[in-house]
Design an enzyme around this catalytic site. Structure first.
Site, PDB file in Angstrom:
ATOM      1  N   TYR A 197     -65.777  -9.897  -4.286  1.00  0.00           N
ATOM      2  CA  TYR A 197     -66.261 -10.159  -5.642  1.00  0.00           C
ATOM      3  C   TYR A 197     -65.125  -9.899  -6.630  1.00  0.00           C
ATOM      4  CZ  TYR A 197     -71.157 -10.838  -4.337  1.00  0.00           C
ATOM      5  OH  TYR A 197     -72.328 -11.347  -3.830  1.00  0.00           O
ATOM      6  N   ARG A 245     -69.344   0.373  -4.107  1.00  0.00           N
ATOM      7  CA  ARG A 245     -69.512  -0.538  -2.970  1.00  0.00           C
ATOM      8  C   ARG A 245     -68.118  -0.915  -2.497  1.00  0.00           C
ATOM      9  NH1 ARG A 245     -72.480  -1.834   1.100  1.00  0.00           N
ATOM     10  NH2 ARG A 245     -73.761  -3.706   1.069  1.00  0.00           N
TER      11      ARG A 245
END
Length: 683
Positions: A197, A245
């Site tokens: 991401y 994360r």
């Protein structure tokens, strides 16, 4: 409770926040408490979903990513204070269960944003993109560290994000986290140095070619992640927990090229040496936990493992990185309770992360705790309902728009994240119902109808329940499919639904039923070519018909590719012939699943003939004509046809006759099960 699982049910801490057990519900796109592809709001459907899970003995809940800025409309999360007032009242209900909840916030997607063909137009045409900005700012949604091709439309370039936009995002992290803390949220998770991401793209050499302070050196590449945790800690205090994360390894060979398990490759993203350094560096920056697995969107099957990936596929790498930090580390990726408990007991990890199993069965932790493992409905890693983002050559994200808006539903459980659309309500007038066909669709229709109070009998022409799904579950990597069949059989037994085996129904009048549900499946298609009778159907192979060394599979859809994968694993030489320009070029098949098989075939040099038609099958093999018009014969010991199916209803639809599943229209397990529910709920 089985003593093997006791380590899962011990307390632990993230910073000063204590969790009652070590089972972590990991975040999934579409499960945000603030909505998904819509203006941000307190999402009551998601809230109800998580509250049910909290009541079922989970330790920590992390809802799905909440974009700091709305994909639709562009409002920042912190600009909606009313939403956080609702969240505060909700957190009191969560805490009453003993569970804890972190909110996951994301800077964005960068080149990984799953653009559709329609949305890609806004990126290709700057004028249209500018006009659409007040509604959908595609340029911002896909903005990346550097100019990069989209993962989903490789001919579309994503612009570099500006330093001003980075600073806005850092500020938004801090402001939103402060509102979360005031609402009673136990911590926040930063999304993410993970899965390729936006923030992860900054850290990876192959996606960051910047020459300013956010590119180049190790410290510069991780600057965005460090500035974010510093800003959150400044706004919320050093004791407010911030999880990250984190992908231990990128498992990536290049743009749109992942590395499958066991493959020798050169890492272009984060390798283990850098990960060891990065984990410690990020801890020192202020992160209080690493919520870890592997992969990027270019190697998506590590973070979203299909059934082809090994169970506990990320544990070895996550356990290794745990040695380099003092903060707790959670491992996700097809984790099994027994192995997770062993790893926790050994100090290899601190928590077991589980995601999609909660979509299938929100009470699975309770069932595990009560020693009712056989009652847990298994997740089969299909992604058909939760993440049906399909991509193949020439087409961007081909997911149905309704699925784009409503991710994180479940192929096997229609009640998940759909409000009360599929509530099982008592029948107004109990009826006698005959179900013809004991496959998955027939069993599900019988189950739901029985739960509503109807008297149901299943008529099955063979001596066992499961239908064609028994053959589909035959390969050794389909262990969860086999578990699902057993789960259904147990459900039928527990509900005391009569089953008439070895019964071929020819006359509906003899059934004496008020309603009849026809779930007789489909039949394999044949090819109108010379020598077609020399080929066996896919089901014949899956049911155990022996094959020689060289096997040509005609049809490169999911069934054909899974058969080729199974053949290769058995030491055979599969050869795939497909008429389209790519393998598995269909809607509804998640890229995480399809890209694994494509990458596996490339890595292991499985012969694939695309844009090729079959002319004939004879004793020499299969003659195919390629895109250039030239014909060649592919030598084969055996030929398998995997060219699709045709509905085969035993009886036509009528006033009291309902045709479901593949007998109505050939689809996948999601279409079969959801239709079974709809019919059973109407009766």
């Amino acid at each position: 409770m089985d003593q093997r699982y006791e380590p899962l049910f011990t307390p632990w801490k993230i910073g000063n926040v204590e969790m009652k057990n070590r089972i972590v519900m990991c975040p999934m796109g579409g499960t945000s408490l603030f909505g998904w592809m819509e203006p941000n709001h307190f999402d009551k459907v998601a809230a109800e979903f998580f509250l049910n899970i909290a009541h079922n003995n989970v330790g920590l809940i992390i809802p799905g990513i909440a974009p700091l800025r709305d994909p639709i409309g562009g409002r920042w999360l912190y600009q909606n204070p009313g939403m956080f007032k609702e969240l505060k009242a909700y957190m009191e209900r969560i805490h009453a269960t003993g569970a804890k909840l972190f909110v996951q916030l994301t800077a964005g997607f960068g080149r990984s944003f799953a653009i559709t063909d329609q949305l890609s137009i806004l990126l290709r045409n700057k004028a249209l993109g500018t006009l659409a900005k007040p509604i959908v700012d595609a340029s911002f949604l896909c903005a990346s560290p550097s100019e990069l091709p989209s993962r989903w439309a490789e001919d579309v370039m994503c612009r570099p994000i500006t330093k001003e936009e980075i600073h806005q995002l850092v500020e938004a992290f801090a402001k939103t986290a402060k509102l979360c803390k005031a609402a009673g949220v136990d911590g926040v998770e930063v999304h993410a140095v993970h899965e390729g991401y936006l923030m992860d793209q900054f850290t990876l050499p192959y996606t960051n070619q910047r020459t300013d302070e956010y590119g180049g050196s190790f410290e510069n590449r991780y600057r965005f992640a460090v500035e974010t945790v510093h800003a959150i800690k400044k706004a919320c205090g050093k004791d407010y927990p911030v999880s990250l994360r984190y992908s231990v390894l990128s498992k990536t060979k290049g743009l749109c090229k992942g590395a499958v398990p066991g493959e020798e490759y050169t890492e272009v993203g984060r390798d283990m040496a850098e990960s060891e350094r990065a984990a410690r560096y990020l801890q020192e920056a202020g992160y209080d936990m690493l919520n870890a697995d592997n992969g990027t969107y270019d190697a998506w099957y590590w973070a979203h493992p299909p059934q082809y990936m090994p169970q506990n596929c990320n544990l070895e790498d996550v356990a290794h990185i745990r040695k380099f930090v003092d903060i707790p580390v959670v491992c996700a990726g097809r984790m099994t309770p027994e192995v997770g408990a062993q790893a926790i007991a050994a100090g290899q990890i601190d928590g077991m992360g589980v995601a999609r199993q909660f979509l299938v069965d929100g009470a699975w932790v309770t069932k595990l705790k009560e020693g009712r493992e056989e009652d847990i409905q298994p997740c089969i890693c299909c992604h058909n309902g939760c993440f049906a983002l399909a991509h193949y050559k020439g087409v961007a994200n081909d997911e149905d728009f309704n699925d784009v808006l409503h991710m994180a539903r479940c192929a096997l459980n229609p009640t998940t994240m759909q409000g009360h659309k599929y509530d099982i309500l008592p029948a107004k007038k109990p009826k006698t119902i005959a179900v013809i066909g004991g496959g998955i669709g027939g069993m599900e229709a019988a189950r739901i109808a029985t739960l509503r109070g109807h008297k149901v009998t299943i008529y099955e022409k063979t001596d066992r329940l499961g239908g064609v799904f028994i053959a589909a579950a035959a390969p050794d990597f389909k262990e969860k499919d086999k578990e699902l069949i057993q789960w259904y059989r147990r459900q039928i037994e527990q509900l005391k639904i009569p089953v008439k085996f070895n019964t071929n129904v020819t006359d509906l009048a003899q059934l004496k039923a008020d309603e009849v549900i026809v779930a007789t499946g489909a039949t394999a298609r044949k090819l109108p070519i010379p020598g077609a009778d020399r080929a066996m159907d896919a089901v014949d192979y899956l049911e155990g018909k022996p094959v020689g060394q060289r096997v040509v599979i005609i049809g490169g859809g999911l069934s054909g590719c899974e058969i080729a994968y199974d053949l290769y694993r058995k030491g055979k030489t599969p050869i795939i012939v497909e008429a389209k320009n790519d393998l598995m070029a269909v809607r509804g098949l998640c890229l995480a699943n399809s890209s694994y098989l494509r990458d596996f075939f490339e890595a292991n040099r499985v012969e694939v003939h695309l844009e090729s038609s079959v002319e004939k099958i004879d004793a020499n093999g299969v003659t195919v004509k390629g895109k250039n018009g030239a014909s060649q014969t592919l030598a084969a010991d055996d030929v398998i046809l995997a060219v699709g199916y045709t509905p085969a209803p035993a009886f036509a639809k009528g006033r009291h006759v309902h045709v479901i599943g593949d007998a109505c229209k050939v689809g996948n397990l999601r279409t079969v099960i959801w239709q079974a529910w709809k019919v059973a709920e109407r009766l």
